[in-house]
Write an enzyme that holds these catalytic residues in place. Structure first.
Site, PDB file in Angstrom:
ATOM      1  N   THR A   1       0.805  -1.295  -0.049  1.00  0.00           N
ATOM      2  CA  THR A   1       0.087  -0.036   0.055  1.00  0.00           C
ATOM      3  C   THR A   1       0.824   1.216   0.136  1.00  0.00           C
ATOM      4  OG1 THR A   1      -0.020   0.256   2.315  1.00  0.00           O
ATOM      5  CG2 THR A   1      -1.613  -1.121   1.465  1.00  0.00           C
TER       6      THR A   1
ATOM      7  N   ASP B   1      17.354   2.035  -1.750  1.00  0.00           N
ATOM      8  CA  ASP B   1      16.639   2.004  -0.252  1.00  0.00           C
ATOM      9  C   ASP B   1      17.485   2.604   0.807  1.00  0.00           C
ATOM     10  OD1 ASP B   1      14.276   0.035   1.356  1.00  0.00           O
ATOM     11  OD2 ASP B   1      16.118   0.832   2.652  1.00  0.00           O
TER      12      ASP B   1
END
Ligand code: PRP
Ligand code: URA
Length: 210
Positions: free
Chosen positions: A109, A201
Protein backbone atom coordinates in the site's frame (compact mmCIF):
# COMPACT_ATOMS: atom_id res chain seq x y z
CA UNK A 1 13.07 29.34 0.26
CA UNK A 2 10.19 28.89 -2.21
CA UNK A 3 6.82 27.62 -0.89
CA UNK A 4 8.37 26.25 2.32
CA UNK A 5 11.09 24.35 0.40
CA UNK A 6 14.81 25.13 0.62
CA UNK A 7 17.00 23.23 -1.84
CA UNK A 8 20.61 23.24 -0.70
CA UNK A 9 22.36 23.23 -4.06
CA UNK A 10 25.83 24.11 -2.75
CA UNK A 11 28.73 22.65 -4.80
CA UNK A 12 29.87 20.56 -1.80
CA UNK A 13 26.39 19.05 -1.58
CA UNK A 14 26.25 18.32 -5.32
CA UNK A 15 29.64 16.62 -5.18
CA UNK A 16 28.79 14.41 -2.20
CA UNK A 17 25.40 13.48 -3.65
CA UNK A 18 27.09 11.94 -6.69
CA UNK A 19 28.87 9.42 -4.47
CA UNK A 20 25.90 8.88 -2.17
CA UNK A 21 23.73 7.94 -5.16
CA UNK A 22 26.29 5.66 -6.82
CA UNK A 23 25.55 1.95 -6.56
CA UNK A 24 29.31 1.38 -6.30
CA UNK A 25 29.55 3.22 -2.95
CA UNK A 26 29.94 0.75 -0.09
CA UNK A 27 28.14 0.84 3.27
CA UNK A 28 30.96 2.48 5.17
CA UNK A 29 31.40 5.38 2.72
CA UNK A 30 27.62 5.72 2.27
CA UNK A 31 27.21 6.23 6.02
CA UNK A 32 29.97 8.83 6.12
CA UNK A 33 28.52 10.73 3.14
CA UNK A 34 25.08 10.71 4.75
CA UNK A 35 26.61 12.20 7.90
CA UNK A 36 28.44 14.91 5.95
CA UNK A 37 25.37 15.82 3.90
CA UNK A 38 23.23 15.94 7.05
CA UNK A 39 25.69 18.48 8.46
CA UNK A 40 25.36 20.67 5.41
CA UNK A 41 21.54 20.50 5.56
CA UNK A 42 21.65 21.23 9.29
CA UNK A 43 23.71 24.36 8.67
CA UNK A 44 20.94 25.76 6.49
CA UNK A 45 17.98 24.48 8.52
CA UNK A 46 19.27 25.96 11.79
CA UNK A 47 19.72 29.43 10.31
CA UNK A 48 16.82 30.91 12.31
CA UNK A 49 16.93 28.99 15.60
CA UNK A 50 16.89 31.20 18.68
CA UNK A 51 20.12 32.30 20.33
CA UNK A 52 20.58 33.71 23.84
CA UNK A 53 22.75 36.64 24.77
CA UNK A 54 25.83 35.75 26.76
CA UNK A 55 29.36 37.01 27.09
CA UNK A 56 32.84 35.58 26.83
CA UNK A 57 36.36 36.64 27.66
CA UNK A 58 38.82 36.72 24.80
CA UNK A 59 42.55 36.91 25.63
CA UNK A 60 42.12 40.69 25.22
CA UNK A 61 38.76 41.65 26.76
CA UNK A 62 35.29 40.68 27.83
CA UNK A 63 32.71 40.83 25.05
CA UNK A 64 29.02 40.19 24.50
CA UNK A 65 28.26 37.04 22.51
CA UNK A 66 25.59 34.39 21.74
CA UNK A 67 24.68 30.80 22.59
CA UNK A 68 22.18 28.27 21.25
CA UNK A 69 20.00 26.75 23.94
CA UNK A 70 20.35 23.09 22.96
CA UNK A 71 17.90 22.19 25.75
CA UNK A 72 15.09 23.52 23.59
CA UNK A 73 15.98 21.58 20.46
CA UNK A 74 14.55 18.16 19.62
CA UNK A 75 15.90 15.92 16.87
CA UNK A 76 13.40 13.31 15.75
CA UNK A 77 14.78 10.72 13.31
CA UNK A 78 12.29 8.46 11.55
CA UNK A 79 13.63 4.92 11.98
CA UNK A 80 15.59 3.42 10.45
CA UNK A 81 17.20 5.68 7.91
CA UNK A 82 16.76 8.93 9.84
CA UNK A 83 19.32 7.63 12.35
CA UNK A 84 21.98 8.24 9.70
CA UNK A 85 21.48 12.00 10.15
CA UNK A 86 21.43 12.25 13.96
CA UNK A 87 25.13 12.24 14.83
CA UNK A 88 25.86 15.06 12.40
CA UNK A 89 23.30 17.27 14.09
CA UNK A 90 24.44 16.31 17.59
CA UNK A 91 27.93 17.38 16.65
CA UNK A 92 26.56 20.93 16.16
CA UNK A 93 24.13 20.79 19.06
CA UNK A 94 25.29 18.23 21.66
CA UNK A 95 22.64 19.39 24.16
CA UNK A 96 19.72 18.61 21.83
CA UNK A 97 17.21 16.01 22.95
CA UNK A 98 16.55 13.07 20.64
CA UNK A 99 13.13 11.46 20.12
CA UNK A 100 12.49 8.44 17.89
CA UNK A 101 9.55 7.55 15.68
CA UNK A 102 9.53 4.07 14.13
CA UNK A 103 7.69 3.79 10.81
CA UNK A 104 8.03 1.49 7.83
CA UNK A 105 6.22 1.56 4.50
CA UNK A 106 3.90 -1.32 3.79
CA UNK A 107 5.29 -2.66 0.50
CA UNK A 108 1.84 -3.16 -1.05
CA UNK A 109 0.00 0.00 0.00
CA UNK A 110 3.05 2.28 0.58
CA UNK A 111 1.24 3.48 3.71
CA UNK A 112 3.37 4.08 6.84
CA UNK A 113 3.04 1.58 9.68
CA UNK A 114 4.01 2.85 13.14
CA UNK A 115 5.95 0.54 15.47
CA UNK A 116 7.70 2.87 17.93
CA UNK A 117 7.48 6.33 19.46
CA UNK A 118 9.49 7.89 22.27
CA UNK A 119 9.65 11.68 22.41
CA UNK A 120 11.19 14.23 24.80
CA UNK A 121 8.76 15.27 27.55
CA UNK A 122 8.63 18.98 26.72
CA UNK A 123 8.41 18.58 22.94
CA UNK A 124 5.55 21.12 22.81
CA UNK A 125 8.03 23.80 23.83
CA UNK A 126 10.89 22.89 21.48
CA UNK A 127 12.17 23.56 17.99
CA UNK A 128 11.71 20.15 16.36
CA UNK A 129 13.88 18.81 13.52
CA UNK A 130 12.39 15.72 11.87
CA UNK A 131 15.10 13.71 10.09
CA UNK A 132 14.71 11.21 7.24
CA UNK A 133 16.97 11.09 4.19
CA UNK A 134 14.15 10.16 1.79
CA UNK A 135 10.92 12.05 0.98
CA UNK A 136 9.14 9.72 -1.48
CA UNK A 137 5.31 9.61 -1.30
CA UNK A 138 5.54 11.78 1.83
CA UNK A 139 3.39 9.34 3.80
CA UNK A 140 6.04 8.57 6.43
CA UNK A 141 6.99 12.13 7.28
CA UNK A 142 3.36 13.30 7.22
CA UNK A 143 2.52 10.57 9.74
CA UNK A 144 5.53 11.44 11.91
CA UNK A 145 4.47 15.10 11.99
CA UNK A 146 0.89 14.09 12.80
CA UNK A 147 2.25 12.15 15.81
CA UNK A 148 4.31 15.16 16.88
CA UNK A 149 1.37 17.52 16.57
CA UNK A 150 -0.75 15.17 18.71
CA UNK A 151 1.89 15.89 21.39
CA UNK A 152 1.41 19.63 20.72
CA UNK A 153 4.75 20.15 18.94
CA UNK A 154 4.61 23.41 17.00
CA UNK A 155 7.83 24.67 15.44
CA UNK A 156 8.61 21.70 13.18
CA UNK A 157 11.13 21.51 10.32
CA UNK A 158 11.78 18.52 8.05
CA UNK A 159 15.32 17.74 6.89
CA UNK A 160 15.97 15.22 4.14
CA UNK A 161 18.66 14.46 1.59
CA UNK A 162 16.64 13.46 -1.49
CA UNK A 163 13.03 14.43 -2.22
CA UNK A 164 10.70 14.38 -5.21
CA UNK A 165 7.75 16.49 -6.40
CA UNK A 166 5.11 13.95 -5.23
CA UNK A 167 6.42 13.91 -1.64
CA UNK A 168 6.84 17.66 -1.44
CA UNK A 169 3.27 18.19 -2.68
CA UNK A 170 1.88 15.72 -0.14
CA UNK A 171 3.77 17.32 2.76
CA UNK A 172 2.78 20.83 1.70
CA UNK A 173 -0.87 19.76 1.58
CA UNK A 174 -0.90 17.88 4.88
CA UNK A 175 1.40 20.16 6.93
CA UNK A 176 1.75 23.54 5.18
CA UNK A 177 3.35 25.03 8.31
CA UNK A 178 6.43 22.76 8.09
CA UNK A 179 9.51 24.02 6.28
CA UNK A 180 11.31 21.43 4.15
CA UNK A 181 15.10 21.34 3.65
CA UNK A 182 16.49 19.03 0.98
CA UNK A 183 19.70 18.54 -1.00
CA UNK A 184 17.88 17.58 -4.21
CA UNK A 185 14.43 17.39 -5.76
CA UNK A 186 14.58 14.36 -8.05
CA UNK A 187 12.41 13.60 -11.10
CA UNK A 188 9.61 11.34 -9.88
CA UNK A 189 8.56 8.10 -8.16
CA UNK A 190 8.61 4.78 -9.97
CA UNK A 191 5.65 2.36 -9.92
CA UNK A 192 6.74 0.86 -6.56
CA UNK A 193 7.28 4.17 -4.80
CA UNK A 194 11.05 4.56 -5.20
CA UNK A 195 12.56 7.92 -6.07
CA UNK A 196 14.14 8.23 -9.55
CA UNK A 197 17.05 8.59 -9.93
CA UNK A 198 17.29 8.47 -6.09
CA UNK A 199 19.77 6.23 -4.32
CA UNK A 200 17.75 3.07 -3.75
CA UNK A 201 16.63 2.02 -0.27
CA UNK A 202 18.30 4.34 2.22
CA UNK A 203 17.87 2.01 5.23
CA UNK A 204 19.35 -0.95 3.40
CA UNK A 205 22.27 1.10 2.11
CA UNK A 206 23.02 2.56 5.57
CA UNK A 207 22.89 -0.75 7.38
CA UNK A 208 23.92 -3.23 4.67
CA UNK A 209 20.70 -5.25 4.91
CA UNK A 210 20.52 -6.07 1.21
C1 PRP B 1 12.07 4.79 3.86
C2 PRP B 1 12.63 6.15 4.20
C3 PRP B 1 11.39 6.90 4.64
C4 PRP B 1 10.33 6.32 3.76
C5 PRP B 1 10.02 7.32 2.68
O1 PRP B 1 11.85 4.04 4.99
O2 PRP B 1 13.63 6.12 5.16
O3 PRP B 1 11.09 6.72 6.01
O4 PRP B 1 10.85 5.12 3.19
O5 PRP B 1 8.97 6.90 1.91
P1 PRP B 1 7.58 7.67 1.86
O6 PRP B 1 7.88 9.12 1.71
O7 PRP B 1 6.91 7.08 0.66
O8 PRP B 1 6.83 7.37 3.11
P2 PRP B 1 11.29 2.52 4.92
O9 PRP B 1 9.81 2.54 4.95
O10 PRP B 1 11.95 1.82 3.78
O11 PRP B 1 11.73 1.92 6.31
P3 PRP B 1 13.21 1.60 6.84
O12 PRP B 1 13.91 2.93 7.06
O13 PRP B 1 12.96 0.89 8.12
O14 PRP B 1 13.92 0.77 5.82
N1 URA C 1 12.51 4.95 0.63
C1 URA C 1 13.80 4.81 0.24
O1 URA C 1 14.66 4.42 1.03
N2 URA C 1 14.09 5.09 -1.03
C2 URA C 1 13.19 5.53 -1.91
O2 URA C 1 13.55 5.80 -3.07
C3 URA C 1 11.86 5.67 -1.49
C4 URA C 1 11.55 5.37 -0.21
Amino acid sequence: MVNNVTVIDHPLVKHKLTFLRSKFTDVHIFRELMRELAMLVAYEATRDIPVEDTFCETPLMKTSSYMISGQLIALVPILRAGLGMVDAMLQFMPMAKVGHIGLYRDHQTLQPVQYYCKLPTYIHNMDVFVLDPMLATGGSVAKAIEILKEKSAKRIRFLCIISCPEGIKHLQETHPDVNIYTCAVDDRLNEIGYILPGLGDAGDRLYGTK
